[in-house]
Motif scaffolding. Structure first.
Motif, PDB file in Angstrom:
ATOM      1  N   VAL A 133       0.851  -1.194   0.000  1.00  0.00           N
ATOM      2  CA  VAL A 133       0.000   0.000   0.000  1.00  0.00           C
ATOM      3  C   VAL A 133       0.888   1.245   0.000  1.00  0.00           C
ATOM      4  O   VAL A 133       1.828   1.345   0.792  1.00  0.00           O
ATOM      5  N   PHE A 134       0.584   2.185  -0.890  1.00  0.00           N
ATOM      6  CA  PHE A 134       1.310   3.454  -0.975  1.00  0.00           C
ATOM      7  C   PHE A 134       0.338   4.602  -0.757  1.00  0.00           C
ATOM      8  O   PHE A 134      -0.771   4.598  -1.292  1.00  0.00           O
ATOM      9  N   GLU A 167      -8.200  -1.323   7.073  1.00  0.00           N
ATOM     10  CA  GLU A 167      -9.059  -2.369   6.523  1.00  0.00           C
ATOM     11  C   GLU A 167      -8.276  -3.268   5.569  1.00  0.00           C
ATOM     12  O   GLU A 167      -8.435  -4.500   5.577  1.00  0.00           O
ATOM     13  N   ILE A 168      -7.412  -2.657   4.762  1.00  0.00           N
ATOM     14  CA  ILE A 168      -6.605  -3.434   3.820  1.00  0.00           C
ATOM     15  C   ILE A 168      -5.658  -4.355   4.574  1.00  0.00           C
ATOM     16  O   ILE A 168      -5.478  -5.525   4.223  1.00  0.00           O
ATOM     17  N   ARG A 169      -5.062  -3.839   5.635  1.00  0.00           N
ATOM     18  CA  ARG A 169      -4.159  -4.660   6.449  1.00  0.00           C
ATOM     19  C   ARG A 169      -4.917  -5.855   7.038  1.00  0.00           C
ATOM     20  O   ARG A 169      -4.436  -6.994   7.008  1.00  0.00           O
ATOM     21  N   THR A 170      -6.119  -5.597   7.567  1.00  0.00           N
ATOM     22  CA  THR A 170      -6.912  -6.669   8.169  1.00  0.00           C
ATOM     23  C   THR A 170      -7.294  -7.727   7.145  1.00  0.00           C
ATOM     24  O   THR A 170      -7.164  -8.929   7.386  1.00  0.00           O
ATOM     25  N   PHE A 191      -7.202   2.845  -4.501  1.00  0.00           N
ATOM     26  CA  PHE A 191      -8.307   2.530  -3.602  1.00  0.00           C
ATOM     27  C   PHE A 191      -9.001   3.798  -3.111  1.00  0.00           C
ATOM     28  O   PHE A 191      -8.362   4.834  -2.929  1.00  0.00           O
ATOM     29  N   PRO A 192     -10.323   3.733  -2.906  1.00  0.00           N
ATOM     30  CA  PRO A 192     -11.085   4.912  -2.492  1.00  0.00           C
ATOM     31  C   PRO A 192     -10.879   5.220  -1.015  1.00  0.00           C
ATOM     32  O   PRO A 192     -10.615   4.327  -0.211  1.00  0.00           O
ATOM     33  N   ALA A 214     -13.924  -3.501   0.136  1.00  0.00           N
ATOM     34  CA  ALA A 214     -13.390  -4.858   0.248  1.00  0.00           C
ATOM     35  C   ALA A 214     -13.407  -5.614  -1.069  1.00  0.00           C
ATOM     36  O   ALA A 214     -12.818  -6.699  -1.165  1.00  0.00           O
ATOM     37  N   ALA A 215     -14.050  -5.070  -2.111  1.00  0.00           N
ATOM     38  CA  ALA A 215     -14.150  -5.777  -3.385  1.00  0.00           C
ATOM     39  C   ALA A 215     -12.787  -5.999  -4.040  1.00  0.00           C
ATOM     40  O   ALA A 215     -12.645  -6.878  -4.893  1.00  0.00           O
ATOM     41  N   TRP A 216     -11.761  -5.243  -3.652  1.00  0.00           N
ATOM     42  CA  TRP A 216     -10.448  -5.402  -4.275  1.00  0.00           C
ATOM     43  C   TRP A 216      -9.872  -6.791  -4.040  1.00  0.00           C
ATOM     44  O   TRP A 216      -9.103  -7.291  -4.867  1.00  0.00           O
TER      45      TRP A 216
END
Length: 253
Positions: free
Chosen positions: A7-8, A23-26, A113-114, A119-121
């Motif tokens: 993630v950047f 959320e991405i980390r989780t 990402f928005p 979570a759809a990613w």
């Protein structure tokens, strides 16, 4: 093969993206995906006079190398840029920058990402991992296209790949826009690793012998600058191998 998520986010967008980054980390942990997070600082470029969030060469090198050793998702919170010269000041002075989305193209999954999170990613990335987006060692998408000089085109389209081949050569021997010759000589492949490009595993030691079109040439990567008299080896992950008297590294990493 490992599966990673990088993630950047820019320094101006840290607070606004804190929740979606968590959320991405989780979600990455729930899928047993490796996770890294990188803050991108802003620098002024001399050509435009504008400030841009720029990923420096050392980080870009690690990122690009990882694309060939793992199934990688690159998620960005901003429009970010990559320095394609190892000296960040020189990259800013000469505007040697490419968009992160272009730098990642053909080698990794990329998504902006928005701020609100989505979570759809994870489904999109899983679908990307399950497919093979390379047709073999002569597919131009194997090339490190921040080093091989060519006009930008969408090589995911077969007709565009055919057009690329008609301009630059069909795979065993290519020429880039700077006149350098990129030759495949499988009997000379050397190296211990088997790199991958978008699901396709290359032969051990796969690389190109890159020669100047005439006289000498300078090859610039995110890590090094080389002066090439005769030839160097360039690998799909951007690694350059050379030796005197055929080539000389003219900067320190």
């Amino acid at each position: 093969m490992a599966t990673d998520v990088w993630v950047f986010f820019s320094e101006s967008n840290g607070d606004a993206t804190l929740r979606p980054r968590r959320e991405i980390r989780t979600l990455s942990g729930q899928h047993d995906w490796g996770f890294q997070e990188r803050l991108v600082r802003t620098f002024k470029t001399n050509v435009s006079g504008r400030s841009k969030p720029i990923i420096p060469g050392n980080v870009a090198t690690n990122l690009y190398q990882r694309m060939h050793r793992a199934q990688l998702a690159v998620l960005a919170a901003d429009d970010l840029w990559v320095a394609t010269h190892p000296d960040l000041k020189e990259a800013c002075r000469r505007d040697l920058l490419v968009r992160l989305s272009v730098f990642c193209r053909y080698k990794s999954f990329y998504l902006k990402f928005p701020p609100e999170g989505n979570a759809a990613w994870t489904d999109l990335f899983s679908a990307w991992c399950s497919a093979t987006r390379c047709e073999g060692e002569r597919d131009p998408r194997c090339l490190p296209l921040h080093i091989f000089k060519a006009q930008d085109s969408n090589l995911d389209i077969p007709l565009q790949r055919a057009a690329f081949d008609s301009i630059h050569g069909s795979g065993a021997e290519r020429s880039d826009a700077d006149g350098r010759r990129w030759r495949l000589a499988p009997h000379d492949f050397h190296g211990q690793e088997r790199l991958c490009v978008a699901g396709w595993e290359l032969r051990q030691g796969f690389h190109w012998d890159v020669e100047p079109g005439r006289n000498t040439t300078t090859i610039v990567t995110t890590k090094e600058v080389w002066r090439v008299e005769r030839y160097v080896n360039i690998y799909p992950d951007g690694h350059v191998r050379g030796r005197a008297p055929f080539a000389k590294k003219i900067n320190a990493p």
